[in-house]
Design a protein around this motif. Structure first.
Motif, short mmCIF file in Angstrom:
data_model
loop_
_atom_site.label_atom_id
_atom_site.label_comp_id
_atom_site.label_asym_id
_atom_site.label_seq_id
_atom_site.Cartn_x
_atom_site.Cartn_y
_atom_site.Cartn_z
N ILE A 89 -10.88 -3.26 5.32
CA ILE A 89 -9.46 -3.34 5.62
C ILE A 89 -8.86 -1.94 5.53
N ILE A 90 -8.04 -1.61 6.52
CA ILE A 90 -7.29 -0.35 6.51
C ILE A 90 -5.81 -0.74 6.49
N ALA A 91 -5.08 -0.30 5.46
CA ALA A 91 -3.69 -0.70 5.30
C ALA A 91 -2.78 0.51 5.23
N GLU A 92 -1.73 0.51 6.06
CA GLU A 92 -0.72 1.57 6.04
C GLU A 92 0.41 1.08 5.13
N ILE A 93 0.63 1.80 4.00
CA ILE A 93 1.53 1.29 2.96
C ILE A 93 2.75 2.18 2.75
N SER A 94 3.08 3.04 3.72
CA SER A 94 4.21 3.96 3.52
C SER A 94 5.53 3.22 3.28
N CYS A 150 -1.12 6.50 3.64
CA CYS A 150 0.26 6.70 3.22
C CYS A 150 0.79 8.04 3.73
N ASP A 151 1.95 8.00 4.35
CA ASP A 151 2.64 9.21 4.82
C ASP A 151 3.29 9.91 3.63
N ARG A 152 2.90 11.17 3.40
CA ARG A 152 3.41 11.91 2.23
C ARG A 152 4.93 11.99 2.21
N LYS A 153 5.54 12.12 3.39
CA LYS A 153 6.99 12.31 3.46
C LYS A 153 7.77 11.02 3.20
N TYR A 190 -1.44 11.40 4.47
CA TYR A 190 -1.44 12.15 5.72
C TYR A 190 -0.03 12.63 6.04
N GLU A 191 0.06 13.54 7.02
CA GLU A 191 1.34 14.04 7.51
C GLU A 191 1.46 13.73 8.99
N ASP A 192 2.64 13.28 9.38
CA ASP A 192 2.87 12.89 10.77
C ASP A 192 3.19 14.12 11.62
N THR A 193 2.17 14.98 11.78
CA THR A 193 2.27 16.20 12.58
C THR A 193 1.01 16.34 13.41
N ILE A 194 0.99 17.31 14.32
CA ILE A 194 -0.21 17.54 15.13
C ILE A 194 -1.39 17.90 14.22
#
Length: 299
Positions: free
Chosen positions: A228-233, A257-260, A277-281
């Motif tokens: 399972i891969i879960a996005e928990i931001s 999880c998005d750090r920001k 992770y960071e939502d950047t290139i």
């Protein structure tokens, strides 16, 4: 393609696609006799799908078990005479150096000698089901890992294994996340391609096309998937419900999880494997690389 077999311990022979155990006696340190165990290894890789085989034994106390890998170690035995049950599952604990009963049914005294029995083992994600003569015997939750199958056999008389059939099914990753544009992009551009590159079928709840209630489909996918891969931001109750269910059934889980968006994790999940992770290139490249490493470690 013909499968290869090798007797790695004990005495057995491979003859016309049959494995024939040859009874051999040994002596322990006290001079007492015991039946030597044979291990017969194959080149058949298995992780998810179905394995069928037939066997015949002339002794009620015979051991005839298929061995699968857990956590990259061949330690899960499924078949006849497992820790006191006629048919069941037992697992070897290497730290404690003992066999531990997982599930089973039946009294060994009811075993019919010289009768051919058929075992079918179905592995879907972490759910392992054993059928004997097409009768469902047990379910068990286990962390099955890819590896070569083998047989573990011991008896005072001959044991014959035949009619082996292996059907592999591509393992599945179930993706848990909030359904919105930004997370949809993460799914389509990062998660799904990385999963497919690692030979994982990728599935998300909004891709179900059934008439059953959505929660039933979700629970089935949580049980049937291999990881399972879960996005928990965001604080999404549906996501955390599914993560909690995954942890309750000991399902291998990767949290994203998005750090920001979240500077620290909720206490109850702070100890679990999490990929920030960071939502950047540059962040996209990093999460692709790290998610690939996580999957390679866990599969």
């Amino acid at each position: 393609m013909k499968n290869n077999w090798l007797v790695t311990s004990g005495t057995a022979k491979i003859e016309e696609e049959k494995i024939i155990y040859i009874p051999t006696r040994g002596y322990d340190a006290n001079g007492d006799e015991f039946n030597l165990t044979a291990h017969v290894n194959s080149d058949i890789e298995f992780e998810n799908g179905t394995i069928e085989f037939s066997f015949k034994a002339n002794d009620k106390s015979s051991i005839c078990q298929l061995v699968l890998n857990t956590e990259k170690t061949p330690s899960l035995n499924i078949g006849m005479n497992t820790s006191g049950s006629l048919f069941g599952i037992t697992k070897y604990d290497f730290e404690a150096q003992r066999w531990e009963w997982q599930a089973g049914l039946g009294n060994p005294e009811t075993f019919e000698v010289d009768k051919e029995y058929t075992c079918k083992i179905v592995v879907l994600g972490s759910k392992v089901t054993l059928y004997v003569n097409n009768i469902k015997i047990i379910d068990s939750t286990q962390d099955i890992r890819k590896g070569q199958i083998k047989f573990y056999i011991s008896s005072s008389n001959e044991v014959i294994i035949s009619k082996l059939k292996v059907h592999n099914i591509k393992p599945k990753a179930f993706i848990v996340m909030q359904f919105s544009d930004e997370f949809n992009n993460l799914y389509t551009e990062v998660i799904r391609p990385i999963c497919e590159d690692n030979n994982l079928e990728c599935e998300r709840a909004d891709e179900f096309y059934t008439s059953t209630p959505i929660i039933a489909d979700i629970v089935k996918s949580l049980n049937d998937c291999s990881i399972i891969i879960a996005e928990i931001s965001p604080d999404n109750p549906n996501v955390f419900y599914e993560v909690g269910y995954a942890h309750a059934i000991n399902k291998p889980t990767i949290l994203l999880c998005d750090r920001k968006k979240r500077d620290r994790l909720p206490f109850d999940i702070s100890g679990f494997r999490t990929l920030f992770y960071e939502d950047t290139i540059a962040g996209k490249t990093a999460i692709e690389k790290n998610l690939k490493k996580f999957l390679e470690t866990m599969l």
